[in-house]
Write an enzyme that holds these catalytic residues in place. Structure first.
Site: not given
Ligand SMILES: Nc1ncnc2c1ncn2[C@@H]1O[C@H](COP(=O)(O)OP(=O)(O)O)[C@@H](O)[C@H]1O
Ligand SMILES: Nc1ncnc2c1ncn2[C@@H]1O[C@H](COP(=O)(O)OP(=O)(O)O)[C@@H](O)[C@H]1O
Ligand SMILES: [Mg+2]
Ligand SMILES: [Mg+2]
Ligand SMILES: [Mg+2]
Ligand SMILES: [Mg+2]
Lengths: 330, 209, 330, 209
Positions: A54, A56, A218
């Site tokens: 999660s 994004h 990330h």
């Protein structure tokens, strides 16, 4: 760190509860962290499942719906989902025509999807995978985990989803998904780092006059640090990296994607520079997206993704889509 | 080393991971995505619950349940890798409830190493958990061969794991997320190697009780 | 300050150039800073013009297109447009049925639109205005400039635009726009300030454990400062302010809007809380929007806007719309 | 005071606005939206260009062109308000090219004040530019009445404007963007009052040459 969350531990499920409230066309299994389109499984249609960490958003849950994904499996923040999620989702969307896993090329995503795929295969579901690895900032060599999957994921999900909607067989959907990935390249730039809720502070430090080039999604640092520069120069650096890897020619689809903390007005400034670059190389920008599609929490910055279109890809791109994050034609 | 011993080991790992969570996450922030500590903490918290819910009756079952739970709860790269490692160890120890010998443990670790290498494709020097797991496994096998007692042997394994983790600092990563950084990955300890060393420290600590 | 811009002076026109490249359905007059839908003027249709300072993207330019605005006039960052822009846009969209100006209630916007409207009237174009003033954080009294216009602008533009599309006369379009505004309330919260490019630094300071309540969309400080709190509490403060002013009942449309620097995942967390609040009060959340619609550069935070729907408003909300920022039904 | 004088005044304002741009913007950041300095700078830069392109031949024309250009280029609240002020002054001075007397200037300022008050609806004490413009206009009228010379009279006007701007500090805003802040607007100088004071300083400076 200030965030609009209840707690670092509950952010993913709290957000899923919000998605469930906001989008009646979705069915959200909050406990198992799976987002389905309400109509799944569609008999005779290849099911499309994607997933990943999660943070994004709208990727991937925001791309569930007609013409795109059948289900998405969000992991914890920046952490790939676990096999159980993928297995459950795969079973839930299998309409008898097999299921496509769209996987971004990160060790964690690959391993967890692989484990799930094996188990699904044992249970008699035909599963195929399209691996997305479009990020030219990473050298694709024996000495890395290979290129990362970033912006092209949206293109693969949209175009493979459109083909699946026509009732095409799994092999065809795999073929077109693979082709989209092969014809796509991305490059990302960060102006400031994002903050993982559980970590509580920014993932790296950037001085007020520095930017990170070749950033991933990330919060990982990029390949190099560079002095802050006008949008024109930053766009040129990004596009040079793309063009060096895949010379721009013919019709192209371009996405200028915000990293989550960058306002739309700046993305349009970048897009103007990218469009000028494309024209300058003699290619034709026939389709585009400008906005937040593959974000990295509250990171400031952008990525640019180029896909060299064919007539088939253009047609599938234009096909109707109805998801929270991408919608046209219905 | 009986079922209590292995249960105690896993519990000790869980404690150490909870304590070291922020440290591991900081290591991961430097060359990864800042989640290794929370990943393992989430995983071992779930493992503790699983062990408490249905206490396994054999050493092998403890490790298999640990591995399965890690795979089900962690995600990321480390979930499948550590999950596989513990599952492979569990399988190697078999279904029996006899005490595990040092040689038996060394053989099980060798299986774990093989599993991790096969799944992740990393070899030593790639700056991954393999850089701690490999040397520690070899050190334990040698110590068992030499007939050392458990404490000495686990000292050697722990030292080798710690040394292996430290030795990742100057390396350039070739696997996992850190490999994206290229040369910028040099100068940082690999978080997975650090957590592997932590597990061998826990093993030694439990043996000393 | 790091921003994806070429220079503080050129950011608005550079972004307009990007919009022109990205959206073939728009005609962008970069020099005069006006965004038209390509089909304007539509003979016999009431033309809808809005505008205001830039920095709130996608508002207003992103809402130009079928079913919504005919033209938008972006001013400099946070500065209302000048009368010349509005006059030019009004002439450009006048299809003979008159033109509606949708104006957010700020002194600058009101004065500049008024001046333009006078001149257009002198030239024989029938012009009417809907003033948007939905922000309950500002007391509507003799002692203020009156309530600010914020999130409800999107609702007014969408719903009045849908009615105009049916060929309704100007008076009807004014009536429905006025009604939407009267039935809408907003409240905003900032976690961190935005930075105006020309100013070069954040507009106000917030400690790491403070938030601003009752924030506007121009980087102005809010009414009060409060300690940082979980999303649930912050959402409750915002919804209490809305509910105190307009008790929640019946069918409601709710927008949880990002201020530009807040990621979507957090907006969904807030939306879940807002939805629970609405249910708790016995109202029914029948329509919703979650995303960045009325932003304030890179400010972190959100606003919530509630509209008490009628059957007519629901029907017009559901009507097809095709703009860069809002699209469904075509 | 002839056409050169008024041209010089406007040029002096433009210079002072450019110099004071950041200061005005900072004042606006505190209780508004941080653009007053850039708004006026953009406006007066355009005014300079307009004056240079077609130099007006009468005092009234200088001020009318200034006002029209401000309306066309500034936007925001201050654009229409200052634009109206200068246009009203220009209209009051009429088409003639005779020297403007102090009394004539005072009458023109009174027109400007009326225009600003009508358009914006503010009265003195609302914490706006009116709080500087009002006192300065009265001071000039009184000075003209008393038969002071230009320098003395413009000293008085400037002092009154500056005093009026300073006096906005303790006020709570009731008009414009600052009114949204309620009590939090107290303790800050109004940016529009500050820029009005700047214009009267410029007027005095030009008279002293
Ligand atoms: N291919 C691989 N083989 C062995 N270990 C790996 C591999 N890829 C990553 N790792 C290990 O996983 C660790 C990262 O784990 P974690 O942060 O939990 O997952 P992720 O990288 O998905 O965020 C690395 O520090 C490294 O030791
Ligand atoms: N209604 C009004 N009447 C008189 N002056 C006003 C009024 N509203 C605002 N002002 C003046 O305008 C100034 C702000 O100008 P500016 O910052 O350029 O415009 P905006 O407020 O639109 O950003 C205020 O400081 C105040 O002096
Ligand atoms: Mg991770
Ligand atoms: Mg990690
Ligand atoms: Mg302004
Ligand atoms: Mg201002």
């Amino acid at each position: 760190m200030k965030k609009l969350i209840n707690s670092a531990d509950s952010v993913v499920t709290d957000a899923l509860a919000g998605m469930a409230e906001a989008h009646p066309s979705l069915r959200v299994d909050v406990d198992n962290k799976i987002i389905y389109r309400r109509s799944a499984p569609v008999a005779g249609k290849v099911g499309l499942v994607s997933g990943g960490g999660s943070g994004h958003e709208p990727l991937h849950g925001g791309f569930v719906g007609h013409g795109m994904l059948d289900a998405a499996c969000p992991g914890e923040i920046f952490t790939s989902p676990v096999p159980d999620q993928v297995i459950e989702a795969t079973k839930g969307v299998d309409g008898g025509a097999g299921v496509l896993h769209i996987v971004k090329n990160y060790t964690g995503d690959v391993l967890n999807f692989e484990m799930a795929a094996e188990l699904c295969a044992e249970e008699g579901i035909e599963v195929a995978v399209v691996l997305v690895n479009d990020d030219v900032a990473v050298k694709d060599s024996l000495y890395t985990a290979g290129r990362r999957g970033t912006g092209a994921t949206v293109f693969v999900e949209k175009i493979a989803g459109a083909l699946a909607e026509t009732g095409a067989p799994l092999a065809e959907v795999v073929r077109v998904g693979t082709e989209v990935n092969a014809r796509s390249r991305s490059f990302g730039v960060a102006l400031s780092p994002g903050t993982v809720p559980a970590a509580g502070k920014p993932n790296f430090d950037l001085a007020d006059d520095e930017i990170e080039l070749g950033i991933g999604i990330h919060g990982e640092p990029g390949r190099t640090r560079a002095p802050a520069a006008p949008a024109r120069e930053i766009a040129r650096i990004a596009m040079d990296a793309v063009h060096a890897d895949m010379p721009l020619t013919g019709d192209v689809l371009v996405m200028v994607n915000g990293m989550g903390g960058t306002p739309l007005i700046e993305l349009y400034v970048v897009f103007a520079e990218v469009a000028a670059y494309v024209r300058d190389k003699g290619a034709t920008l026939t389709r585009s997206l400008v906005g937040n599609y593959v974000t990295s929490l509250d990171m400031q910055g952008f990525s640019v993704t180029v896909c060299a279109l064919t007539d088939e890809l253009t047609r599938l791109w234009d096909a109707p889509v109805e998801t929270p994050g991408l919608r046209w034609g219905r | 080393m009986d079922v209590q011993f292995f249960t105690a080991w896993i519990e000790e790992i869980a404690r150490a991971v909870a304590d070291g969570r922020d440290h591991l996450t900081r290591l991961d922030a430097a060359i990864g995505d800042a989640d290794h500590g929370s990943n393992l903490d989430r995983g071992f918290t779930a493992v503790l619950a699983a062990l408490a819910a249905t206490p396994p009756e054999t050493p092998g079952a403890v490790l298999t349940l640990t591995g399965t739970t890690l795979i089900r709860k962690v995600g990321g790269a480390s979930g499948p890798l550590y999950g596989t490692a513990f599952r492979r160890m569990g399988a190697a120890l078999g279904q029996g409830d006899a005490d595990v010998t040092l040689a038996g443990l060394a053989a099980a670790l060798d299986e774990a190493l093989a599993g991790v290498r096969k799944l992740g494709g990393a070899t030593e020097g790639d700056k991954t958990m393999v850089d701690a797991l490999g040397p520690a496994t070899r050190a334990l096998a040698e110590a068992a061969d030499k007939g050392m007692d458990a404490e000495e042997a686990l000292d050697a394994a722990r030292d080798a794991a710690e040394e292996g983790a430290r030795a990742t600092i100057p390396l350039q990563a070739r696997k996992g997320r850190a490999s994206y950084l290229g040369e910028r990955s040099v100068g940082h300890e690999d978080p997975g190697a650090a957590s592997t060393a932590l597990m061998f420290r826990a093993l030694r600590a439990v043996a000393g009780r």
